[in-house]
Design a protein around this motif. Structure first.
Motif, short mmCIF file in Angstrom:
data_model
loop_
_atom_site.label_atom_id
_atom_site.label_comp_id
_atom_site.label_asym_id
_atom_site.label_seq_id
_atom_site.Cartn_x
_atom_site.Cartn_y
_atom_site.Cartn_z
N LYS A 1 -47.12 -65.66 46.40
CA LYS A 1 -46.06 -66.21 47.25
C LYS A 1 -46.20 -67.72 47.39
N GLY B 1 -45.02 -70.02 44.06
CA GLY B 1 -43.63 -70.28 43.69
C GLY B 1 -43.29 -69.87 42.27
N LYS C 1 -41.92 -67.76 39.15
CA LYS C 1 -40.81 -66.82 38.99
C LYS C 1 -41.35 -65.41 38.85
N ARG D 1 -39.80 -59.72 50.59
CA ARG D 1 -40.69 -60.74 51.16
C ARG D 1 -41.07 -61.80 50.13
N PHE D 2 -40.85 -61.49 48.86
CA PHE D 2 -41.19 -62.43 47.80
C PHE D 2 -40.02 -63.37 47.52
N ASP D 3 -40.35 -64.62 47.20
CA ASP D 3 -39.35 -65.58 46.76
C ASP D 3 -39.31 -65.62 45.24
N ASN D 4 -38.29 -66.29 44.71
CA ASN D 4 -38.16 -66.50 43.26
C ASN D 4 -38.03 -65.21 42.45
N GLU E 1 -36.28 -62.75 40.20
CA GLU E 1 -35.17 -62.79 39.25
C GLU E 1 -34.67 -61.39 38.90
N ARG F 1 -30.12 -59.88 48.90
CA ARG F 1 -30.34 -60.34 47.54
C ARG F 1 -29.55 -59.48 46.55
#
Length: 245
Positions: free
Chosen positions: A152, A155, A157, A184-187, A189, A236
């Protein structure tokens, strides 16, 4: 020096584009549905240097460039060989090759160094809680949580995957809880629900290892797609659900 179980030179499902996939030897988990028990023992496999492995991968660089592909380190569990993995990823980046790690997030640390040279993490989330995780993998969830925390912060992907097993991880309640964890995770895809299959059972028979899910049928692909509709709803909604069938 590292240990590699096998190599796939034209992989199509292990990241974007055409991939050179290096399957690392060794895994600490004993997932009930694992279809590659022959990768568990870290002392087996082919011994190779990072430079030698790069030479094998770089032969396919033209395919990578035309397809926006690259190299994927899979397993087994590549995180069990952190020094070798980091060096190989570094060499790939120096040669302009896209890098991905296909992992269960259960390694030996040095995660920040690894992420420094990683363009994409393909993360298989085994279960939603500690009890279910231990029952399914035979290990405590703490190391996965350590990895997830580092991921996390990095950053990097991310593609997220989860195996849907009849009677174990196929309830709507479970999928809704899994969605909360994934959000809860960013990036992120891509999110993939993978239907459980029995293609690796013959390996257990050949190796004399009891198969923990004996008698459990393959997961219905249509039901997996229905569960994917639950996963696809929410904030999302642009993150695609992609069942691998």
């Amino acid at each position: 020096m590292g240990r590699i179980h096998s190599i796939e030179t034209l992989g199509l499902v292990d990241g974007p584009g055409i991939r050179f996939v290096a399957f690392f030897q060794g895994c600490s988990l004993r997932c009930a549905y694992c279809h590659n028990p022959d990768t568990w023992d870290i002392n087996k496999g082919m011994e190779i240097t990072a430079e030698e492995l790069l030479k094998k991968a770089i032969r396919y660089k033209a395919y990578f460039q035309r397809s926006s592909g690259g190299v994927t380190c899979s397993g087994g569990e590549p995180l069990l060989q952190p020094e070798f993995l980091t060096e190989f990823l570094r060499l790939c980046k120096e040669n302009g090759i896209h890098t991905a790690i296909d992992t269960a997030g259960f390694g030996k640390g040095s995660y920040h160094s690894i992420f420094k040279y990683t363009d994409l993490v393909i993360l298989d989330i085994k279960h939603i809680n500690s009890a279910g995780y231990r029952e399914l993998t035979g290990r405590d969830m703490g190391e996965f949580e350590n990895f997830a925390g580092c991921l996390k912060k990095s950053g990097t992907k991310l593609w997220l995957r989860h195996v849907v097993v009849p009677g174990i991880t196929d309830s709507e309640e479970h999928i809704r809880s899994m969605k909360k964890i994934m959000m809860r995770f960013d990036n992120v895809e891509k999110i993939e629900l993978l239907p459980y299959h029995t293609l690796g059972v013959n390996k257990y028979e050949a190796m004399g290892i009891p198969y923990k899910l004996k008698g459990v049928p393959p997961m219905c692909k249509d039901r997996t797609k229905e569960l994917g509709n639950i996963m696809g709803r929410g904030d999302r909604h642009l993150v695609p659900y992609c069942p691998v069938c």
